[in-house]
Design an enzyme around this catalytic site. Structure first.
Site, PDB file in Angstrom:
ATOM      1  N   SER A  90      -1.790 -38.957  55.305  1.00  0.00           N
ATOM      2  CA  SER A  90      -1.682 -38.671  56.735  1.00  0.00           C
ATOM      3  C   SER A  90      -2.636 -37.623  57.272  1.00  0.00           C
ATOM      4  CB  SER A  90      -0.255 -38.270  57.077  1.00  0.00           C
ATOM      5  OG  SER A  90       0.530 -39.418  57.045  1.00  0.00           O
ATOM      6  N   PHE A 148       9.250 -48.872  51.850  1.00  0.00           N
ATOM      7  CA  PHE A 148       9.234 -48.108  50.597  1.00  0.00           C
ATOM      8  C   PHE A 148      10.612 -47.565  50.213  1.00  0.00           C
ATOM      9  CE2 PHE A 148       4.802 -47.540  52.288  1.00  0.00           C
ATOM     10  CZ  PHE A 148       4.247 -48.506  51.460  1.00  0.00           C
ATOM     11  N   SER A 188       6.524 -40.606  62.748  1.00  0.00           N
ATOM     12  CA  SER A 188       6.493 -42.037  62.454  1.00  0.00           C
ATOM     13  C   SER A 188       5.061 -42.524  62.312  1.00  0.00           C
ATOM     14  CB  SER A 188       7.197 -42.801  63.584  1.00  0.00           C
ATOM     15  OG  SER A 188       6.984 -44.188  63.474  1.00  0.00           O
ATOM     16  N   ASN A 189       4.793 -43.187  61.181  1.00  0.00           N
ATOM     17  CA  ASN A 189       3.462 -43.776  60.985  1.00  0.00           C
ATOM     18  C   ASN A 189       3.110 -44.759  62.087  1.00  0.00           C
ATOM     19  OD1 ASN A 189       2.506 -42.666  58.395  1.00  0.00           O
ATOM     20  ND2 ASN A 189       4.403 -43.565  57.624  1.00  0.00           N
ATOM     21  N   ARG A 315      -0.594 -30.473  62.346  1.00  0.00           N
ATOM     22  CA  ARG A 315       0.589 -29.683  61.968  1.00  0.00           C
ATOM     23  C   ARG A 315       0.265 -28.205  62.025  1.00  0.00           C
ATOM     24  NH1 ARG A 315       4.842 -32.323  59.869  1.00  0.00           N
ATOM     25  NH2 ARG A 315       4.533 -34.264  58.735  1.00  0.00           N
ATOM     26  N   THR A 329      -0.524 -32.584  56.317  1.00  0.00           N
ATOM     27  CA  THR A 329      -0.119 -32.936  54.962  1.00  0.00           C
ATOM     28  C   THR A 329      -0.341 -34.435  54.803  1.00  0.00           C
ATOM     29  OG1 THR A 329       2.098 -33.180  55.895  1.00  0.00           O
ATOM     30  CG2 THR A 329       1.618 -31.136  54.712  1.00  0.00           C
ATOM     31  N   GLY A 330      -0.365 -34.894  53.568  1.00  0.00           N
ATOM     32  CA  GLY A 330      -0.521 -36.332  53.356  1.00  0.00           C
ATOM     33  C   GLY A 330       0.214 -36.799  52.120  1.00  0.00           C
ATOM     34  N   THR A 331       0.785 -37.972  52.200  1.00  0.00           N
ATOM     35  CA  THR A 331       1.413 -38.610  51.041  1.00  0.00           C
ATOM     36  C   THR A 331       1.015 -40.070  51.018  1.00  0.00           C
ATOM     37  OG1 THR A 331       3.380 -37.233  51.333  1.00  0.00           O
ATOM     38  CG2 THR A 331       3.601 -39.140  49.900  1.00  0.00           C
TER      39      THR A 331
HETATM   40  C1  REY Z   1       5.127 -43.549  52.346  1.00  0.00           C
HETATM   41  C2  REY Z   1       5.890 -43.633  51.066  1.00  0.00           C
HETATM   42  C3  REY Z   1       4.794 -42.143  52.736  1.00  0.00           C
HETATM   43  C4  REY Z   1       5.293 -42.865  49.919  1.00  0.00           C
HETATM   44  C5  REY Z   1       4.135 -42.041  54.106  1.00  0.00           C
HETATM   45  N1  REY Z   1       2.893 -41.558  54.110  1.00  0.00           N
HETATM   46  O1  REY Z   1       4.699 -42.318  55.130  1.00  0.00           O
HETATM   47  C6  REY Z   1       2.192 -41.233  55.289  1.00  0.00           C
HETATM   48  C7  REY Z   1       2.040 -39.732  55.302  1.00  0.00           C
HETATM   49  C8  REY Z   1       0.876 -41.947  55.346  1.00  0.00           C
HETATM   50  O2  REY Z   1       2.824 -39.079  56.022  1.00  0.00           O
HETATM   51  C9  REY Z   1       6.060 -42.934  48.626  1.00  0.00           C
HETATM   52  N2  REY Z   1       7.465 -42.711  48.795  1.00  0.00           N
HETATM   53  C10 REY Z   1       5.452 -41.879  47.694  1.00  0.00           C
HETATM   54  C11 REY Z   1       8.371 -43.639  48.574  1.00  0.00           C
HETATM   55  C12 REY Z   1       9.811 -43.208  48.776  1.00  0.00           C
HETATM   56  O3  REY Z   1       8.081 -44.764  48.236  1.00  0.00           O
HETATM   57  N3  REY Z   1      10.739 -44.207  48.410  1.00  0.00           N
HETATM   58  O4  REY Z   1       6.019 -40.777  47.587  1.00  0.00           O
HETATM   59  O5  REY Z   1       4.395 -42.191  47.145  1.00  0.00           O
HETATM   60  O6  REY Z   1       1.152 -39.204  54.584  1.00  0.00           O
END
Ligand code: REY
Length: 386
Positions: A90, A148, A188-189, A315, A329-331
């Protein structure tokens, strides 16, 4: 650059390097010096908690600090180093917000106009404005919550998939809004996928080209790319390792994927050097005119203690020493990122851990902010025993 000052320490599995072109030129802010030993301690704890590797790069003027711990590739046993590229998740939202705000500065988009004015297919609520999207106040449901729910099966189902923006938007609008437009912050994405659609529809140009022409080329970000839907990373990179929900199972190598499920909300690839350069340029006014930077940095508290805030694709975090830093931050599967800078852009920091679905590691990695910006003034943030 001629290196005038170089120090290197090997602490356990961590390599700490400080480089300065000239000690006299090194200063930039009145902040306390970064505490690289505390950064390294955060990394080592994150490794104990399950991350294969971690990196932190801090840049300030002509001085940079590099801390790398553990492995970039667990099969090849390649050590982590701070030059590696990774998926920034993100943090891509800040890139998208910059493009959008440049279009606003050019008079092509009005932030307070209904988003539907700029979209080929309308959102179900005509009251949603562009600013609501940028500030996560549209109420649009985050479709990734469904996608997810089961971490590894969810990931494998989309790993090689190519979505259109509209397909992702439709997944969201199958649900009611979380709140009336403007009424509340709800991350929200979907908001940043709608913005990608809106940018492409309004300009007739792919988001990838906007990133390239408006950000990557002018700032000479040589490690930054947006290759959707290509699944691989090029050059030197950290592999990503996703933790399954059943934590007794081994980590899943999640490096290769389209990230089509995120696109303009999360598919940028970059490095610590480039993210630091990006946020320094942004906050020092080199990417946006003053009016749009003011819009972007109009922060609204989003946590009960008021220490976390959100502007437009940006942020804010207020640290224990009272300093507020700005970034994102990013995930994405296999990668946790923090990329933040000071209000004037003088000191920037990027941290990465090459794992995800491990909230403990993600929270721990946030400790690099304290160590980088508060230095030894950080209050009680060192991991136990350090
Ligand atoms: C999506 C799931 C995380 C990641 C997300 N990332 O919305 C956006 C961000 C781009 O804010 C996944 N988690 C993980 C799960 C939880 O699958 N059940 O942690 O890799 O960066």
């Amino acid at each position: 650059m001629r290196i005038k000052d170089l120090s290197m320490t090997l602490a356990g599995s961590t390599l700490i390097v400080t480089l300065a072109a000239s000690p006299a030129l090194a200063g930039g802010t009145s902040l306390p010096d970064p505490d690289t030993a505390a950064v390294s301690a955060v990394h080592r704890t994150a490794l104990d908690q399950g991350a294969p590797g971690a990196l932190t790069r801090i840049d300030e003027g002509h001085r940079s600090h590099h801390v790398a711990t553990g492995e970039a590739d667990t099969a090849a046993r390649t050590p982590m180093d701070t030059g590696r590229r990774f998926r920034v998740g993100s943090v891509s939202k800040t890139f998208t917000a910059v493009v959008l705000l440049q279009l606003a500065a050019e008079g092509r988009i009005e932030l307070d106009a209904p988003a539907n004015r700029y979209l080929p297919e309308p959102l179900p609520d005509g009251r949603i404005t562009v600013r609501h999207l940028l500030s996560h106040r549209s109420g649009l449901y985050d479709y990734t919550d469904d996608m997810f729910q089961q971490t590894v099966p969810g990931f494998e189902a989309v790993r090689n998939k190519v979505f259109s923006y509209q397909e992702l938007i439709d997944l969201s609008t199958a649900h009611p809004l979380n709140n009336a437009p403007g009424a509340a912050y709800s991350y929200s994405n979907t908001n940043f996928v709608v913005l990608g659609r809106l940018i492409e529809h309004t300009t007739g140009t792919p988001v990838a080209t906007h990133y390239q022409q408006r950000i990557v080329a002018p700032l000479r970000l040589r490690d930054t790319s947006y290759v959707h839907p290509r699944t691989s990373l090029s050059g030197s990179y950290a592999r990503g390792y996703l933790r399954p929900d059943d934590t007794t199972l081994p980590l899943v190598d999640s490096t290769e994927q389209t990230v089509s499920w995120a696109q303009s909300a999360g598919a940028v690839i970059s490095s610590g050097k480039d993210l630091n350069r990006f946020f320094t340029a942004l906050m020092s006014g080199r990417l946006l005119p003053a009016a749009q930077l003011a819009d972007m940095t109009a922060m609204v508290p989003v946590s009960a203690d008021g220490k976390q805030s959100y502007g437009l694709g940006l942020r804010g975090r207020t640290l224990s020493c009272g300093t507020t830093v700005y970034g994102h931050t990013g995930t994405v599967q296999g990668y946790y990122t923090y990329a933040f800078t000071t209000r004037d852009g003088a000191r920037s920091m990027t941290s990465l851990a090459n794992t995800s679905n491990n909230g403990t590691v993600n929270a721990m990695l946030g400790g690099t902010l304290e160590a980088s910006f508060c230095g030894s003034d950080a209050a009680g943030t060192r991991p136990a025993g350090v």
